[in-house]
Design an enzyme around this catalytic site. Sequence first.
Site, mmCIF file in Angstrom:
data_model
loop_
_atom_site.group_PDB
_atom_site.id
_atom_site.type_symbol
_atom_site.label_atom_id
_atom_site.label_comp_id
_atom_site.label_asym_id
_atom_site.label_seq_id
_atom_site.Cartn_x
_atom_site.Cartn_y
_atom_site.Cartn_z
ATOM 1 N N GLU A 111 0.791 -1.228 0.000
ATOM 2 C CA GLU A 111 0.000 0.000 0.000
ATOM 3 C C GLU A 111 0.830 1.288 0.000
ATOM 4 O O GLU A 111 0.786 2.090 0.938
ATOM 5 C CB GLU A 111 -0.963 0.005 1.187
ATOM 6 C CG GLU A 111 -1.974 -1.121 1.124
ATOM 7 C CD GLU A 111 -3.025 -1.083 2.212
ATOM 8 O OE1 GLU A 111 -4.041 -1.771 2.053
ATOM 9 O OE2 GLU A 111 -2.846 -0.358 3.219
ATOM 10 N N GLU A 157 -5.554 -8.258 0.230
ATOM 11 C CA GLU A 157 -6.176 -7.931 1.513
ATOM 12 C C GLU A 157 -7.623 -7.565 1.290
ATOM 13 O O GLU A 157 -7.952 -6.855 0.336
ATOM 14 C CB GLU A 157 -5.534 -6.703 2.184
ATOM 15 C CG GLU A 157 -4.332 -6.936 3.018
ATOM 16 C CD GLU A 157 -3.849 -5.646 3.682
ATOM 17 O OE1 GLU A 157 -2.629 -5.465 3.722
ATOM 18 O OE2 GLU A 157 -4.675 -4.835 4.140
#
Length: 454
Positions: free
Chosen positions: A167, A363
Amino acid sequence: MTDFPALPADFTYGVSTASYQIEGAVGEDGRGTSIWDTFSAEPGRIRNGETGAVACDHYHRWPEDVALMKDLGVDSYRFSVAWPRIQPTGSGPANEAGLAFYDKLVDALLEAGIEPAVTLYHWDLPQPLQDAGGWQSRETAQRLADYATIVADRLGDRVSMWMPLNEPVVVTMLGHAIGTHAPGQSLGFDALPVAHHQLLGHGLAVQALRAAGATNIGIASNHTPTWAASDSAEDREAAAAYDTLANWLFADPILRGSYPDGMEGFMPGPVADDLAVISTPLDWFGVNYYQPTLVGVPGAGGEESPVLEGAALPEGMPFELRRITDVPTTDFGWAIVPDGLRETLTTFHQRYGDALPPLYVTESGCSYHDKVVDGRVSDQARIDYHDGHLRAIARAIEDGVDVRGYFTWSLLDNFEWAEGFTERFGLVHVDYDTLTRTPKDSYLWLQQLLAARS
């Protein structure tokens, strides 16, 4: 018989964690200080003043956690290596005790029939690198590649999937533009070099991993469908600006070898040479998905999105993030929109075409403030969440998108960054006083799903 989502027979089901969120043992066996150790120690940064100093104590209790995954029947475990355990100062020779910990973990996973999936950087930058400039410095990109070589030399013969970065958009926006995450900087648009240097580090690390013999390399990149708050031209323009910054600024350089129009000029050079490195081909691309983002023109009002975790956007931003109000929410206040995952996956398929490698959902998960009652954690809402998102993947596959797997966030309740221990994402409940693990009903549901495959 329970009606489970219908996905391909070779679809990978995984669970995921991150080092600072679960390991604890921050001062043991030569581990150095990370930016999250420093940030958590600053008053007012973390809810209730909590830290990851102990967290789930996975560093000592990892055999119990591997046994939980084996009993669950999961295919793969995505975990992150703590950079400060391997290189306490962020450079130089490896700390043998740190490597030995992950060596044991990888061997135990394989013995349990679980494929190891390694994230190299899940936000715990060694503090000495931050002191030297952190991700604002080009040098940190090269340090990531050196670290990747050390880890691959030790684990590369046994790790099934590699992710240099997790991320980069969150590190850029929350860590450096807004300041709600470590290292706590509020740079606004001046944070854009952080994005570039992370992407450059990713490309250099991919090359270093390949040179060390590692295979099956991707990324875990957070993406969100961006919805305009209305059909007005102003809201649509604001949404397009956010979409560029949050999504395509981080995917286009990797998958197209270019920045979105208008963005290259904000990046430190030599941009063209760096883009050739950043776009080093991947074996797959990982999408982290939690919720859509509703965006409107600034100053128009409306309830603020929880994605900012209580912080205000820096002045001068050409958009405003709004709360999505017409859907169910988690206890964290995040919107539950399974079809937003399908939308994200199909948008990638349409945008990148043949340049898009296979996708994984690296995720997805939800926080509820679960409690143990009579030895049981009843969390039907989490079952519904994962069931819905797996069905959304099935629809994307029907639409022609090559999606290979889904990693639930998270195996364990853990330290949820600025929210401390308030938010619980785990399939397994953790009592932070006793560190007792209690599988939730969602764990048992996934266990039944995985057993039903065979």
